[in-house]
Design an enzyme around this catalytic site. Structure first.
Site, PDB file in Angstrom:
ATOM      1  N   GLU A  60       1.107  -1.222  -0.042  1.00  0.00           N
ATOM      2  CA  GLU A  60       0.124   0.092   0.021  1.00  0.00           C
ATOM      3  C   GLU A  60       0.766   1.304  -0.152  1.00  0.00           C
ATOM      4  O   GLU A  60       0.579   2.220  -0.585  1.00  0.00           O
ATOM      5  CB  GLU A  60      -1.013  -0.121   0.974  1.00  0.00           C
ATOM      6  CG  GLU A  60      -2.229  -1.077   1.009  1.00  0.00           C
ATOM      7  CD  GLU A  60      -1.979  -2.445   1.138  1.00  0.00           C
ATOM      8  OE1 GLU A  60      -0.805  -2.720   1.751  1.00  0.00           O
ATOM      9  OE2 GLU A  60      -2.734  -3.271   0.887  1.00  0.00           O
ATOM     10  N   HIS A 130     -11.321  -6.529   7.819  1.00  0.00           N
ATOM     11  CA  HIS A 130     -12.236  -6.243   6.691  1.00  0.00           C
ATOM     12  C   HIS A 130     -13.304  -5.242   7.076  1.00  0.00           C
ATOM     13  O   HIS A 130     -14.295  -5.344   6.104  1.00  0.00           O
ATOM     14  CB  HIS A 130     -12.335  -7.437   5.928  1.00  0.00           C
ATOM     15  CG  HIS A 130     -11.376  -8.163   5.598  1.00  0.00           C
ATOM     16  ND1 HIS A 130     -10.717  -9.049   6.242  1.00  0.00           N
ATOM     17  CD2 HIS A 130     -10.616  -8.069   4.351  1.00  0.00           C
ATOM     18  CE1 HIS A 130      -9.631  -9.337   5.530  1.00  0.00           C
ATOM     19  NE2 HIS A 130      -9.538  -8.900   4.500  1.00  0.00           N
TER      20      HIS A 130
END
Lengths: 325, 455
Positions: A60, A130
């Site tokens: 990321e 998540h």
């Protein structure tokens, strides 16, 4: 007017932006031929080629670092972080580079063209990695814009505005609504303003403020409240940074009561920011304490997701408490 | 604790004025006991208790406006066991109970001064607790804020709300006052702590009066101001609507009621034997129903878009009654089916009810034609305004003994009554109303002719 779910609306917005401006580039983990884990970037690689829609390594920090570089050189990158829970490896790039780029160089360079798309929020049994709603971490950083749509129509109009906006934007997509929220979305190009709240419903007794997936939950709570004879004014902030203070202030001056709700944990959540501002500006007109209905101050749980989430019953309780105060 | 919502009491009525509370906060109430009188657009309505219990809070002040479906008062039912409630509705009840509890807790936490806070009486053990009203600020109620702006000094802030700091709001709550009854001396009418303390010292007597005369001080100079409300307000509205939308055709006539008076004198003792007072009105009505049967257009109306005539099958005759509250027009249903005696009883019942301003909604609805007996108060002629959507109305003037010529040309003493009709000229022309009036007049001048039509 065609009916779309939120993913189709987002895909449609990306398609329009890429067709219009060849500098618009989409990238992220699996966004290429696979179309992204949620399929938001379906068919874009086929349509615009591997140079404009491609997969990145699983890094990321790299994705956003790369995006910053592209944006500084005049590209219009739309970077996808697969889950907002995984935005933290890129945190330094976002808050130290993206947000400060223009300021640092006296506008010799800026990364205003950058848009970071990322699915956030619970309700999908995704467990602790998540399901999070990390928006508040970024609202603490001047130099960014933060946008959260609540349905397909909003998603398309706000995403197109975000991509074309002159400032870097983090675009949080409520993943629970990706396929659950379906509505009419115009095929043509349109934008919705950033930094402006949307008064979804007018009312006189209490103001309810939220954003993203929480708007649907507010809607259910309002049904209960109105059955109980309480007239609710409902405001979707749509943008958290900057947020539309004036609209909320005006509403609270009218109703004298405010309930703010978000999925993220309470402590340090953005509701605290709103509550403080409203308290400063509406102090003499408040009939009851400003209430927050939020997620719990725990890691996001798996089996106890329903306990954790601020549902319509918790919001209704807060409304009752506020009105009966 | 439950809130009693003001029910929908009539056709499309959304608010009404609280005329009189029959109970006070803390009172124990019986089932069906009258709780409050409210004045709607049409009549005074008495609202009774749905169950036995104890009143905890009156949300709307006397003289203020209460909204339909909004809370009127709160009470603790006799069987209301609060949190320990279980059963079918247990979940909801419990929720409400918890809310109360949480509200209390958070409030006390917030105030951090719980010993000064008047304790709300425990819902769960109502028997042992003293009947102390829940000390809440009525200004917090949903319906209160908007309407109060008209009745108090309040409301100079945005959206007509009264600015006050939370500390002042606490003070007001502790003393069971209303925020909007305290004149605020701050900017935009802000109620300051000193305002509350001054108010407490002086007592509420002066300020409370603001209810019926909002601009009392200023108004004293030239005129007294009274808000146009309830039945009077409706009369004002309806009359303007009727007079401006319906072209009125006026038609006057003299009716010789000498025979009718004589007949009434003869029938009166028989009616009284049946405990009924016989006035002329039932006879007017019966004759009217007979005349209407011959001329149905008079007992009709134009539909709202004015492309159809709707003939009523029933003849429901409204009678204007000059009540304390204002003009009311209750009607006698199915006059064509009733005997004169039955009509007389209805007239007596409706008159009594209207004088009190307590007419049932059912009695006010469904009129098809109206009689205004202005002559009872004096006056020979009147030009009545149609009670829309009816097509005709008659004003009856006073009966006078006047000289008239008989068939031989001799001057005789006759009882002459003048009547003035107003008809909806879209529907009724001069000929129609003249023929109809002649028919009615025929029955009144020769009342025995009505016998031919005894059902």
């Amino acid at each position: 007017m065609p009916t779309m779910n939120m993913l189709q609306a987002i895909n449609n917005a990306l398609d329009i932006a890429m067709a219009e401006d060849e500098k618009v580039i989409c990238f992220g983990e699996d966004v290429g031929i696979f179309g992204g884990v949620f399929r938001a970037t379906s068919n874009l690689q086929g349509k615009y080629g591997k140079a404009r829609c491609f997969n990145t390594p699983l890094v990321e920090q790299g994705i956003i670092g790369f995006a910053n570089g592209l944006a500084a050189q005049g590209s219009v990158p739309v970077a996808e972080i697969q889950f907002a829970d995984y935005i933290f490896p890129a945190f330094d790039q976002i808050v130290n580079e993206t947000a400060k780029f223009r300021y640092r160089s006296g506008d010799l360079f800026n990364v205003g063209g950058l848009t970071i798309r990322t699915p956030y929020g619970g309700g999908i049994s995704g467990g602790l990695y998540h399901s999070q709603s990390p928006e508040a971490y970024f609202t603490h950083t001047p130099g960014l814009k933060i946008v959260v749509p609540r349905n397909p129509y909003q998603a398309k109009g706000l995403l197109l505005a975000a991509i074309r906006d002159a400032d870097p934007v983090i675009f949080f997509e409520p993943k629970r609504l990706y396929r659950a929220s379906v509505g009419e979305v115009p095929e043509e190009d349109y934008q919705l303003p950033l930094g402006e709240a949307d008064i979804i419903k007018e009312g006189t007794d209490i103001t309810l403020v939220g954003w993203g997936a929480q708007m649907e939950v507010i809607g259910k709570a309002v049904e209960l409240a109105e059955e109980a004879g309480i007239s609710c004014e409902v405001i979707d902030l749509r943008s958290l940074l900057p947020w539309d203070e004036d609209t909320v202030v005006e509403s609270v001056l009218k109703t004298g009561r405010l309930v703010i709700t978000h999925e993220a944990p309470r402590t340090g959540g953005f509701a605290g920011e709103i509550a403080t501002t409203i308290q400063e500006r509406c102090f003499l007109y408040l009939e009851s304490p400003i209430a927050r209905v939020t997620g719990l101050d725990t890691p996001f749980p798996l089996t106890l997701e329903k306990e954790y989430l601020p549902d319509h019953l918790k919001i209704f309780e807060a409304i009752r408490e506020s009105v009966d105060f | 604790m439950s809130d009693f919502m003001l029910p929908d009491i009539g056709e499309g009525i959304v608010e009404c004025e609280v005329v009189e509370w029959r109970v006070a906060e803390g009172d124990i109430i019986e089932e069906d006991q009258p709780i409050v009188e409210v004045m709607t657009d049409k009549a005074l309505v008495e609202i009774t208790a749905p169950e036995a219990g104890r009143i905890t809070r009156l949300y709307v002040d006397k003289g203020s406006i209460a909204k339909v479906h909004a809370p009127l008062y709160a009470y603790v039912g006799e069987n209301d066991s609060g949190e320990s409630d279980s059963g079918e509705n247990g979940a909801d009840e419990n929720k409400a109970g918890e809310n109360e509890q949480n509200g209390e807790d958070s409030r006390q936490a917030q105030l951090g001064d719980s010993d000064r806070e008047p304790k709300r009486s425990d819902v769960g053990s109502s028997e042992s607790s003293t009947p102390q009203p829940a000390p809440r600020d009525p200004a917090n109620t949903i319906e209160a804020s908007a309407e109060q702006s008209a009745t108090a000094s309040a409301g100079k802030g945005p959206y007509g709300r009264v600015p006050a700091s939370p500390a002042v709001r606490r003070l007001i709550r502790e003393h069971e006052l209303r925020l909007d009854s305290i004149p605020g001396s701050g900017k935009q009418g802000r109620v300051l702590k000193e305002d509350v303390l001054d108010y407490l010292e002086q007592g509420p007597s002066d300020n409370r009066q603001g209810q019926t005369t909002p601009d009392k001080n200023r108004a004293d100079e030239e005129f007294r101001v009274e808000p146009l409300r309830g039945i009077r307000a409706v009369m004002a509205k309806r009359m303007v609507e009727s007079a401006t939308t319906i072209p009125h055709f006026q038609f006057g006539e003299e009716i010789d009621v000498t025979e009718l008076l004589a007949l009434r004198e003869r029938l009166k003792p028989q009616a009284e034997a049946r405990e009924t007072r016989l006035t002329l009105m039932p006879l007017f009505m019966k004759a009217l129903a007979l005349a209407v049967a011959e001329h149905p257009i008079i007992n009709a109306r134009l539909n709202p878009v004015a492309d159809e005539i709707h003939y009523y099958t029933a003849c429901n005759i409204g009678m204007a009654v000059d009540s304390k509250a204002g003009l009311l027009v209750p009607n006698v249903k199915h006059v064509e089916r009733l005997s004169v005696l039955e009509i007389a009883r209805e007239v007596a019942r409706l008159t009594a009810a209207a004088r009190d301003g307590r007419v049932d909604q059912a009695d006010l609805k469904g009129g098809t034609i109206s009689i205004s007996n202005i002559g009872a108060l004096g006056g020979t002629y009147a030009a009545p305004i149609i009670n829309a959507p009816e097509a005709a109305i008659v004003a009856i003037g006073k009966t006078q003994w006047l000289p008239r010529f008989d068939a031989e040309g001799n001057v005789v003493k006759r009882a002459i009554m003048t009547v003035t009709w107003a008809g909806d000229h879209r529907l009724i022309d001069g000929g129609a109303i003249a023929r109809f009036c002649n028919s009615w007049k025929g029955y009144l001048e020769a009342p025995e002719s009505m016998l031919l039509y005894l059902g």
